[in-house]
Design a protein around this motif. Structure first.
Motif, PDB file in Angstrom:
ATOM      1  N   ASP A 192      -9.906 -18.324  -6.382  1.00 48.32           N
ATOM      2  CA  ASP A 192      -8.657 -17.926  -7.032  1.00 48.32           C
ATOM      3  C   ASP A 192      -8.780 -17.970  -8.552  1.00 48.32           C
ATOM      4  OD1 ASP A 192      -7.436 -17.536  -4.606  1.00 48.32           O
ATOM      5  OD2 ASP A 192      -6.419 -19.474  -4.585  1.00 48.32           O
ATOM      6  N   ARG A 193      -9.456 -19.008  -9.079  1.00 47.78           N
ATOM      7  CA  ARG A 193      -9.616 -19.119 -10.534  1.00 47.78           C
ATOM      8  C   ARG A 193     -10.418 -17.952 -11.088  1.00 47.78           C
ATOM      9  NH1 ARG A 193      -9.709 -24.756  -9.573  1.00 47.78           N
ATOM     10  NH2 ARG A 193     -11.932 -24.719  -9.093  1.00 47.78           N
ATOM     11  N   LYS A 194     -11.490 -17.601 -10.414  1.00 52.75           N
ATOM     12  CA  LYS A 194     -12.324 -16.495 -10.885  1.00 52.75           C
ATOM     13  C   LYS A 194     -11.587 -15.160 -10.749  1.00 52.75           C
ATOM     14  CE  LYS A 194     -15.943 -18.708 -12.294  1.00 52.75           C
ATOM     15  NZ  LYS A 194     -15.312 -20.037 -12.398  1.00 52.75           N
ATOM     16  N   ARG A 195     -10.748 -15.028  -9.729  1.00 53.62           N
ATOM     17  CA  ARG A 195      -9.938 -13.821  -9.586  1.00 53.62           C
ATOM     18  C   ARG A 195      -8.971 -13.708 -10.756  1.00 53.62           C
ATOM     19  NH1 ARG A 195      -7.395 -14.725  -4.757  1.00 53.62           N
ATOM     20  NH2 ARG A 195      -9.141 -13.818  -3.594  1.00 53.62           N
ATOM     21  N   ALA A 196      -8.391 -14.857 -11.157  1.00 60.45           N
ATOM     22  CA  ALA A 196      -7.476 -14.857 -12.309  1.00 60.45           C
ATOM     23  C   ALA A 196      -8.196 -14.495 -13.603  1.00 60.45           C
ATOM     24  CB  ALA A 196      -6.823 -16.234 -12.447  1.00 60.45           C
ATOM     25  N   HIS A 197      -9.505 -14.743 -13.645  1.00 60.31           N
ATOM     26  CA  HIS A 197     -10.301 -14.377 -14.819  1.00 60.31           C
ATOM     27  C   HIS A 197     -10.742 -12.922 -14.782  1.00 60.31           C
ATOM     28  CE1 HIS A 197     -11.562 -18.891 -15.219  1.00 60.31           C
ATOM     29  NE2 HIS A 197     -10.328 -18.661 -15.634  1.00 60.31           N
ATOM     30  N   GLY A 198     -10.336 -12.193 -13.735  1.00 62.48           N
ATOM     31  CA  GLY A 198     -10.633 -10.772 -13.653  1.00 62.48           C
ATOM     32  C   GLY A 198     -11.904 -10.420 -12.915  1.00 62.48           C
ATOM     33  N   LEU A 199     -12.518 -11.406 -12.234  1.00 62.97           N
ATOM     34  CA  LEU A 199     -13.751 -11.135 -11.503  1.00 62.97           C
ATOM     35  C   LEU A 199     -13.440 -10.655 -10.088  1.00 62.97           C
ATOM     36  CD1 LEU A 199     -15.918 -14.206 -12.567  1.00 62.97           C
ATOM     37  CD2 LEU A 199     -15.917 -11.908 -13.546  1.00 62.97           C
ATOM     38  N   ALA A 200     -14.364  -9.904  -9.528  1.00 65.31           N
ATOM     39  CA  ALA A 200     -14.216  -9.427  -8.159  1.00 65.31           C
ATOM     40  C   ALA A 200     -14.329 -10.605  -7.195  1.00 65.31           C
ATOM     41  CB  ALA A 200     -15.304  -8.403  -7.847  1.00 65.31           C
ATOM     42  N   ASP A 201     -13.771 -10.434  -5.999  1.00 61.69           N
ATOM     43  CA  ASP A 201     -13.755 -11.531  -5.036  1.00 61.69           C
ATOM     44  C   ASP A 201     -15.147 -11.947  -4.569  1.00 61.69           C
ATOM     45  OD1 ASP A 201     -11.042 -11.675  -5.215  1.00 61.69           O
ATOM     46  OD2 ASP A 201     -10.618 -10.860  -3.224  1.00 61.69           O
ATOM     47  N   TRP A 203     -17.806 -12.314  -6.546  1.00 60.91           N
ATOM     48  CA  TRP A 203     -18.577 -12.681  -7.740  1.00 60.91           C
ATOM     49  C   TRP A 203     -19.696 -13.669  -7.438  1.00 60.91           C
ATOM     50  CZ3 TRP A 203     -18.592 -17.872  -8.410  1.00 60.91           C
ATOM     51  CH2 TRP A 203     -17.538 -18.604  -7.858  1.00 60.91           C
TER      52      TRP A 203
END
Length: 267
Positions: A192-201, A203
């Motif tokens: 979820d944190r990486k998704r909030a940073h704009g990364l693909a699921d 990553w």
């Protein structure tokens, strides 16, 4: 059955590492008190583990009286208390510029002071059973990344708490206190944190070798496997120890400068 008839409180166990520890504890014969803020996930986990093996307590661990309520629920439900796992934590990005005192205090309340309060509330019962405490820290306790300032400080303080109480409580009360410091773990919240940073699921499927020599990061179940040793009697008299669980040396490492922009995160 390495934990047969043991009763374990695991904070922050509705998801992630805490959930994996709860599942593994039950597999090893323990009864667990699941705790967290994620009601639906907690209910589902407790149902899957079975009411004879698991109970659920949903509450902010920093609220006045929350540690005492956790301890009483475990004792009233299962009859005694053998161990606590201080896993609940806030993993929030910040640096010196974005960190104000209110934010810093909140991080310390959750990540450092709440574990202390739960140890204190549980101590009379742990003393009776010659029980133990396992604190879940982070490799970021050693210095941390620039964008994990407050979090890293809180985990450094937890590490000192572990070493201090691991000596004091073992000598005075027969209660062992140890800590494991996970590295980069693939939890639901990390995704979820990486998704909030704009990364693909996905990553985590293409990480630079400098971050993931094994070709992947750690799984929660791998942290749970290590946790069982410290909760079981087989760890004997060992107390006051902190063990890093990462796939590369964390202290003294000198990685190449041209690394990916994907930053590591804490536990």
């Amino acid at each position: 059955m390495r934990l047969e008839n043991k009763v374990v409180i695991i904070t922050g166990s509705c998801t992630g590492i805490g959930k994996a520890i709860a599942e593994r504890c039950v597999d090893e014969g323990a009864k667990v008190l699941i705790h967290g803020l994620e009601h639906d996930q907690g209910v589902a986990l407790a149902a899957r583990l079975g009411e004879e093996n698991a109970a659920l307590h949903i509450e902010d661990i920093t609220l006045p009286g929350a540690p005492e309520r956790l301890v009483e629920k475990a004792k009233n439900t299962f009859g005694h208390l053998d161990a606590i796992v201080n896993n609940a934590a806030m993993v929030t990005s910040s640096n010196i510029h974005s960190t104000d005192l209110a934010f810093f205090r909140r991080i310390l309340e959750v990540n450092t002071l709440a574990p202390f309060a739960l140890i204190k509330a549980a101590l009379p019962y742990l003393r009776e059973r010659h029980g133990c405490v396992l604190n879940i820290g982070s490799v970021n306790a050693w210095s941390g990344e620039p964008n994990l300032f407050a979090y890293s400080v809180s985990k450094g303080a937890l590490m000192t708490l572990t070493r201090n109480l691991g000596d004091t409580l073992h000598r005075e009360d027969g209660v062992r206190v140890n800590q494991i410091n996970p590295g980069w773990v693939l939890t639901e919240k990390e995704i979820d944190r990486k998704r909030a940073h704009g990364l693909a699921d996905d990553w985590y499927k293409a990480l630079p070798n400098v971050f993931a020599p094994a070709g992947r990061i750690l799984w929660p179940a791998e942290i749970a496997a290590a946790a069982i040793y410290w909760l079981a009697d087989e760890s004997g008299p060992i107390s006051g120890q902190v063990v890093d669980l990462e796939q590369h040396p964390f202290i003294g490492r000198n990685p190449p400068k041209d690394t990916s922009t994907i930053a590591q995160s804490g536990k």
